[in-house]
Design a protein around this motif. Structure first.
Motif, PDB file in Angstrom:
ATOM      1  N   ASN A  24       0.831  -1.207   0.000  1.00 22.13           N
ATOM      2  CA  ASN A  24       0.000   0.000   0.000  1.00 22.13           C
ATOM      3  C   ASN A  24       0.862   1.253   0.000  1.00 22.13           C
ATOM      4  O   ASN A  24       0.565   2.205  -0.690  1.00 22.13           O
ATOM      5  N   ARG A  25       1.919   1.285   0.770  1.00 21.46           N
ATOM      6  CA  ARG A  25       2.795   2.455   0.777  1.00 21.46           C
ATOM      7  C   ARG A  25       3.445   2.651  -0.579  1.00 21.46           C
ATOM      8  O   ARG A  25       3.531   3.751  -1.076  1.00 21.46           O
ATOM      9  N   ALA A  26       3.872   1.563  -1.185  1.00 21.66           N
ATOM     10  CA  ALA A  26       4.538   1.665  -2.487  1.00 21.66           C
ATOM     11  C   ALA A  26       3.559   2.130  -3.553  1.00 21.66           C
ATOM     12  O   ALA A  26       3.884   2.973  -4.374  1.00 21.66           O
ATOM     13  N   SER A  27       2.341   1.611  -3.527  1.00 26.80           N
ATOM     14  CA  SER A  27       1.389   2.001  -4.566  1.00 26.80           C
ATOM     15  C   SER A  27       0.923   3.433  -4.366  1.00 26.80           C
ATOM     16  O   SER A  27       0.683   4.141  -5.324  1.00 26.80           O
ATOM     17  N   ALA A  28       0.830   3.865  -3.099  1.00 26.25           N
ATOM     18  CA  ALA A  28       0.432   5.251  -2.866  1.00 26.25           C
ATOM     19  C   ALA A  28       1.541   6.204  -3.295  1.00 26.25           C
ATOM     20  O   ALA A  28       1.285   7.294  -3.763  1.00 26.25           O
ATOM     21  N   GLY A  29       2.797   5.798  -3.177  1.00 26.87           N
ATOM     22  CA  GLY A  29       3.897   6.676  -3.512  1.00 26.87           C
ATOM     23  C   GLY A  29       4.373   6.550  -4.938  1.00 26.87           C
ATOM     24  O   GLY A  29       5.141   7.366  -5.395  1.00 26.87           O
ATOM     25  N   SER A  30       3.955   5.531  -5.661  1.00 23.97           N
ATOM     26  CA  SER A  30       4.508   5.312  -6.990  1.00 23.97           C
ATOM     27  C   SER A  30       4.186   6.406  -8.005  1.00 23.97           C
ATOM     28  O   SER A  30       5.047   6.755  -8.780  1.00 23.97           O
ATOM     29  N   PRO A  31       2.977   7.030  -8.024  1.00 28.96           N
ATOM     30  CA  PRO A  31       2.777   8.103  -8.992  1.00 28.96           C
ATOM     31  C   PRO A  31       3.699   9.286  -8.730  1.00 28.96           C
ATOM     32  O   PRO A  31       4.207   9.899  -9.640  1.00 28.96           O
ATOM     33  N   ASP A  32       3.949   9.603  -7.452  1.00 32.28           N
ATOM     34  CA  ASP A  32       4.806  10.734  -7.124  1.00 32.28           C
ATOM     35  C   ASP A  32       6.277  10.386  -7.269  1.00 32.28           C
ATOM     36  O   ASP A  32       7.108  11.273  -7.370  1.00 32.28           O
ATOM     37  N   LYS A  33       6.609   9.098  -7.227  1.00 30.21           N
ATOM     38  CA  LYS A  33       7.994   8.686  -7.296  1.00 30.21           C
ATOM     39  C   LYS A  33       8.635   9.113  -8.617  1.00 30.21           C
ATOM     40  O   LYS A  33       9.824   9.404  -8.661  1.00 30.21           O
ATOM     41  N   ASP A  34       7.855   9.189  -9.673  1.00 37.70           N
ATOM     42  CA  ASP A  34       8.372   9.598 -10.973  1.00 37.70           C
ATOM     43  C   ASP A  34       8.606  11.104 -11.043  1.00 37.70           C
ATOM     44  O   ASP A  34       9.286  11.585 -11.931  1.00 37.70           O
ATOM     45  N   SER A  35       8.036  11.859 -10.125  1.00 34.28           N
ATOM     46  CA  SER A  35       8.156  13.308 -10.141  1.00 34.28           C
ATOM     47  C   SER A  35       9.533  13.749  -9.663  1.00 34.28           C
ATOM     48  O   SER A  35      10.123  13.158  -8.771  1.00 34.28           O
ATOM     49  N   LYS A  36      10.026  14.828 -10.267  1.00 35.22           N
ATOM     50  CA  LYS A  36      11.296  15.417  -9.848  1.00 35.22           C
ATOM     51  C   LYS A  36      11.133  16.198  -8.545  1.00 35.22           C
ATOM     52  O   LYS A  36      12.107  16.546  -7.901  1.00 35.22           O
ATOM     53  N   LEU A  37       9.881  16.479  -8.160  1.00 37.71           N
ATOM     54  CA  LEU A  37       9.614  17.316  -7.001  1.00 37.71           C
ATOM     55  C   LEU A  37       9.396  16.526  -5.716  1.00 37.71           C
ATOM     56  O   LEU A  37       9.251  17.114  -4.653  1.00 37.71           O
ATOM     57  N   VAL A  38       9.336  15.204  -5.814  1.00 39.08           N
ATOM     58  CA  VAL A  38       9.100  14.370  -4.642  1.00 39.08           C
ATOM     59  C   VAL A  38      10.242  13.376  -4.520  1.00 39.08           C
ATOM     60  O   VAL A  38      10.592  12.699  -5.480  1.00 39.08           O
ATOM     61  N   SER A  39      10.839  13.325  -3.330  1.00 40.11           N
ATOM     62  CA  SER A  39      11.912  12.374  -3.093  1.00 40.11           C
ATOM     63  C   SER A  39      11.760  11.805  -1.686  1.00 40.11           C
ATOM     64  O   SER A  39      10.876  12.222  -0.933  1.00 40.11           O
ATOM     65  N   ASP A  40      12.635  10.894  -1.342  1.00 39.03           N
ATOM     66  CA  ASP A  40      12.612  10.322  -0.003  1.00 39.03           C
ATOM     67  C   ASP A  40      12.975  11.365   1.050  1.00 39.03           C
ATOM     68  O   ASP A  40      12.598  11.244   2.203  1.00 39.03           O
ATOM     69  N   GLN A  41      13.697  12.404   0.655  1.00 43.74           N
ATOM     70  CA  GLN A  41      14.102  13.439   1.603  1.00 43.74           C
ATOM     71  C   GLN A  41      13.064  14.546   1.774  1.00 43.74           C
ATOM     72  O   GLN A  41      13.217  15.395   2.632  1.00 43.74           O
ATOM     73  N   GLY A  42      12.039  14.580   0.941  1.00 43.03           N
ATOM     74  CA  GLY A  42      11.003  15.593   1.075  1.00 43.03           C
ATOM     75  C   GLY A  42      10.379  15.961  -0.248  1.00 43.03           C
ATOM     76  O   GLY A  42      10.685  15.377  -1.286  1.00 43.03           O
TER      77      GLY A  42
END
Length: 166
Positions: A24-42
């Motif tokens: 669930n965490r991975a699927s919720a974060g996967s659309p934003d993961k491709d964005s240059k504006l979202v990272s693990d650091q913020g």
């Protein structure tokens, strides 16, 4: 045996819950993961005014664009320009919608007479998209262009008032 079965079920349920949580965490974060504006650091958010200014400056860079904005906005801008110390509104004639990872832009243009409007619109659209995507990291989903006037040199000049006496 039923105690063992119950223990096995609770263990199975816990294992199933453990398996679901990361998915669930991975699927919720996967659309934003491709964005240059979202990272693990913020995350980075871009204000509408930033995108508006970038789009306005990029549109003005294209040869054949005389001004941005409708008649009233340009008239107000002309008055503002005559006030000492007043700054030019680079976002005039630009409307934007900015989401977390995407942006849409609407432009009001005045083109110079003699310029091929369809080619100018393509060049403006390309320049605006490139500038916004490179500077902000947002994906530009659309750039709508409304050409509302044609600038003809000499039209804006005030007519010389001839004096009847010298």
């Amino acid at each position: 045996m039923s105690a063992t079965t119950t223990t096995d079920k609770s263990t199975d349920n816990k294992a199933a819950a453990d398996n679901k949580a990361p998915a669930n965490r991975a699927s919720a974060g996967s659309p934003d993961k491709d964005s240059k504006l979202v990272s693990d650091q913020g995350t980075t958010s871009i204000a509408d005014i930033v995108v508006q200014k970038v789009a306005g400056l990029a549109a003005r860079e294209v040869r054949g664009v005389h001004a941005l904005g409708g008649g009233a906005a340009r008239a107000f801008g002309a008055i503002r320009d005559r006030i000492p110390g007043a700054s030019t509104n680079v976002g005039q004639g630009v409307s934007v919608e900015v989401g977390e990872t995407q942006a849409a832009v609407d432009l009001e243009l005045v083109v110079e007479y003699g310029v091929a409007i369809a080619e100018l619109a393509r060049a403006v659209r390309r320049n605006v998209i490139n500038a916004i995507e490179q500077m902000t990291g947002l994906d530009v989903v659309e750039v709508n262009i409304n050409v509302n006037d044609v600038y003809i040199p000499g039209d804006d000049d005030e007519p010389e008032q001839s004096s009847r006496v010298q």
